[in-house]
Scaffold this motif. Sequence first.
Motif, PDB file in Angstrom:
ATOM      1  N   GLU A  39      58.691  54.603  23.511  1.00 43.38           N
ATOM      2  CA  GLU A  39      57.162  55.235  23.673  1.00 43.38           C
ATOM      3  C   GLU A  39      56.773  56.003  22.334  1.00 43.38           C
ATOM      4  O   GLU A  39      55.729  55.687  21.829  1.00 43.38           O
ATOM      5  CB  GLU A  39      56.885  55.905  24.799  1.00 43.38           C
ATOM      6  N   GLN A  40      57.627  56.843  22.025  1.00 41.89           N
ATOM      7  CA  GLN A  40      57.216  57.572  20.778  1.00 41.89           C
ATOM      8  C   GLN A  40      57.201  56.532  19.576  1.00 41.89           C
ATOM      9  O   GLN A  40      56.314  56.688  18.654  1.00 41.89           O
ATOM     10  CB  GLN A  40      58.416  58.495  20.249  1.00 41.89           C
ATOM     11  N   ILE A  66      54.247  48.067  21.739  1.00 41.78           N
ATOM     12  CA  ILE A  66      55.441  48.450  22.422  1.00 41.78           C
ATOM     13  C   ILE A  66      56.272  47.552  22.582  1.00 41.78           C
ATOM     14  O   ILE A  66      57.549  47.866  22.980  1.00 41.78           O
ATOM     15  CB  ILE A  66      55.325  49.459  23.905  1.00 41.78           C
ATOM     16  N   LYS A  77      53.773  54.895  19.430  1.00 44.25           N
ATOM     17  CA  LYS A  77      52.765  55.737  18.991  1.00 44.25           C
ATOM     18  C   LYS A  77      52.820  56.118  17.780  1.00 44.25           C
ATOM     19  O   LYS A  77      51.668  56.123  17.173  1.00 44.25           O
ATOM     20  CB  LYS A  77      52.966  57.277  19.869  1.00 44.25           C
ATOM     21  N   THR A  78      53.899  55.766  16.825  1.00 45.19           N
ATOM     22  CA  THR A  78      53.651  55.841  15.496  1.00 45.19           C
ATOM     23  C   THR A  78      53.136  54.628  15.042  1.00 45.19           C
ATOM     24  O   THR A  78      52.437  54.715  14.031  1.00 45.19           O
ATOM     25  CB  THR A  78      54.989  55.900  14.731  1.00 45.19           C
ATOM     26  N   GLU A  99      50.492  52.982  16.535  1.00 47.31           N
ATOM     27  CA  GLU A  99      49.100  53.215  16.984  1.00 47.31           C
ATOM     28  C   GLU A  99      48.686  54.261  15.934  1.00 47.31           C
ATOM     29  O   GLU A  99      47.516  54.279  15.373  1.00 47.31           O
ATOM     30  CB  GLU A  99      49.196  54.025  18.233  1.00 47.31           C
ATOM     31  N   ALA A 100      49.288  55.385  15.618  1.00 41.11           N
ATOM     32  CA  ALA A 100      48.841  56.311  14.587  1.00 41.11           C
ATOM     33  C   ALA A 100      48.506  55.848  13.279  1.00 41.11           C
ATOM     34  O   ALA A 100      47.646  56.297  12.610  1.00 41.11           O
ATOM     35  CB  ALA A 100      49.862  57.555  14.462  1.00 41.11           C
ATOM     36  N   GLU A 126      61.001  65.006  15.970  1.00 40.18           N
ATOM     37  CA  GLU A 126      59.958  64.044  16.129  1.00 40.18           C
ATOM     38  C   GLU A 126      60.260  62.521  15.281  1.00 40.18           C
ATOM     39  O   GLU A 126      60.649  62.735  14.023  1.00 40.18           O
ATOM     40  CB  GLU A 126      58.883  64.744  15.225  1.00 40.18           C
TER      41      GLU A 126
END
Length: 95
Positions: free
Chosen positions: A11-12, A41, A15-16, A18-19, A61
């Motif tokens: 998931e993380q 994903i 998210k990268t 998407e960012a 992170e």
Amino acid sequence: MIRKAQNADIEQIAKTYEALLLYEKENGSNSNWQLGIYPTIQIPMNEVPKGNMYVWEEHGEICASMILNHEQPAEYEEINWKYSAKADQVLVIYT
């Protein structure tokens, strides 16, 4: 630190993506990636179990991810590389 990605990272990793894509939308794009189309994903969901995905992690992170393997697209055969090498001698970086 660069390390092999784990299921808990999926998931993380997404998210990268998407960012980055939101940043490119606001500031100009330097990639051919498209939000919601590629990457999604599904990429880490497919690659983490294969052991091909790695992450760059700082202070707990995930900052970036990459797929590392020896799988070269057919188009690579068309390129006049400076050095010739067997497939198992070449590391290919994706996504």
